[in-house]
Design a protein around this motif. Structure first.
Motif, PDB file in Angstrom:
ATOM      1  N   LYS A 147       0.830  -1.199   0.000  1.00 47.58           N
ATOM      2  CA  LYS A 147       0.000   0.000   0.000  1.00 47.58           C
ATOM      3  C   LYS A 147       0.867   1.253   0.000  1.00 47.58           C
ATOM      4  N   VAL A 149       0.774   5.156   0.996  1.00 41.12           N
ATOM      5  CA  VAL A 149       0.019   6.103   1.809  1.00 41.12           C
ATOM      6  C   VAL A 149       0.208   7.483   1.206  1.00 41.12           C
ATOM      7  N   TYR A 163       4.374   7.196   2.800  1.00 44.07           N
ATOM      8  CA  TYR A 163       4.902   5.925   3.298  1.00 44.07           C
ATOM      9  C   TYR A 163       4.438   4.811   2.372  1.00 44.07           C
ATOM     10  N   THR A 165       3.746   0.441   2.755  1.00 42.41           N
ATOM     11  CA  THR A 165       3.647  -0.568   3.794  1.00 42.41           C
ATOM     12  C   THR A 165       2.886  -1.789   3.312  1.00 42.41           C
ATOM     13  N   THR A 168      -2.356  -2.552   6.560  1.00 48.40           N
ATOM     14  CA  THR A 168      -3.506  -1.775   6.118  1.00 48.40           C
ATOM     15  C   THR A 168      -3.364  -0.369   6.692  1.00 48.40           C
ATOM     16  N   CYS A 169      -3.110   0.579   5.837  1.00 49.06           N
ATOM     17  CA  CYS A 169      -2.815   1.933   6.283  1.00 49.06           C
ATOM     18  C   CYS A 169      -3.202   2.910   5.175  1.00 49.06           C
ATOM     19  N   PRO A 170      -3.799   4.075   5.538  1.00 45.08           N
ATOM     20  CA  PRO A 170      -4.073   4.608   6.871  1.00 45.08           C
ATOM     21  C   PRO A 170      -5.378   4.050   7.453  1.00 45.08           C
ATOM     22  N   SER A 171      -5.623   4.361   8.715  1.00 46.08           N
ATOM     23  CA  SER A 171      -6.878   3.967   9.348  1.00 46.08           C
ATOM     24  C   SER A 171      -7.973   4.959   8.980  1.00 46.08           C
ATOM     25  N   HIS A 176      -7.798   3.025   0.060  1.00 48.44           N
ATOM     26  CA  HIS A 176      -6.416   2.561   0.169  1.00 48.44           C
ATOM     27  C   HIS A 176      -5.886   2.376  -1.250  1.00 48.44           C
TER      28      HIS A 176
END
Length: 248
Positions: A147, A149, A163, A165, A168-171, A176
């Motif tokens: 993912k 960000v 970022y 990653t 699972t990001c962001p919240s 996404h």
């Protein structure tokens, strides 16, 4: 944009755990690497060179009228292979930018290659890459789906990467984005990147692009509509064959 005078370089090597010799895998009568090379040429943004770790790959490209350069087979990454090829083909530094196209994307839309180059239009951008919005719920939590960000403004198609990653990001509520591993570099940015030591977060996430972010380099993402098919397994290869056989 044209002042950057870009070149497309496709790194390729024969060893692969799940699909050995995959650059030479036959797809409708031609090696996979030839399909990738041809689609890269169709993007029309600059000359195309295959950075080959093995003579067989270079021979396949040259047999179809393309340009290939042999590189050290022991490079730790495609970025290092691209940099060696760039230095070999352009010692006079005429190319100001390079687009790194993966050699296992035989169905790649040439428009995708043009899209990855667009963010470099902004002078502060060192590296550009691609993302697509995740639509399948299971991909949000799949660690094999990387993912990116980044926050796109309404209607925006380019945003800064904060970022990358496997989590699972962001919240919170919102989209996404699936990172697509094509990159465009300013020449000086690629030179700096390959000279940097491996980063702490890069080792933790096993994501090479985090090395750039950890060292203050700017990566911008262009939003595209679909994720291209990467060929990593025999099943992927059969799917690519079916897609190419079906035509445009």
């Amino acid at each position: 944009m044209s002042s950057l005078n870009p070149v497309i370089i496709i790194p390729a090597r024969l060893p692969a755990t799940r699909l050995p010799n995959k650059p030479l895998a036959d797809i409708c009568g031609e090696p996979m690497i030839v399909h990738v090379w041809r689609r890269s040429v169709a993007a029309g943004i600059g000359p195309v060179v295959v950075a080959a770790a093995d003579p067989e790959i270079a021979d396949a490209i040259k047999a179809h009228g393309g340009t290939a350069v042999l590189t050290d087979p022991d490079h730790p990454s495609g970025s290092d292979r691209v940099w060696e090829a760039l230095e070999k083909i352009d010692p006079e530094r005429q190319f100001g930018a390079v687009v790194n196209v993966q050699g296992d994307l035989p169905t790649l839309d040439p428009a995708i290659i043009r899209a990855v180059f667009e963010p470099l239009d902004q002078p502060g951008v060192d590296i550009s890459t691609l993302v697509a919005e995740i639509e399948l719920e299971e991909e949000r939590t799949n660690p094999n789906v990387v993912k990116a960000v980044c926050g796109f403004t309404p209607g925006g198609r380019i945003a800064r990467a904060l970022y990358f990653t496997r989590a699972t990001c962001p919240s919170g509520v919102g989209p996404h984005y699936h990172h697509i591993g094509l990159y465009a570099y300013r020449r000086e940015a690629l030179a700096r990147f390959v000279a940097l030591p491996q980063g702490v977060l890069e080792r933790r996430e096993k994501l090479e692009q985090l090395r750039a972010l950890e060292n203050g380099m700017r990566i911008d993402c262009a939003l595209v509509d679909t994720v291209p098919l990467g060929v990593d397994t025999p099943a992927d290869l059969e799917r690519a064959r079916a897609l190419i056989a079906a035509g445009p």
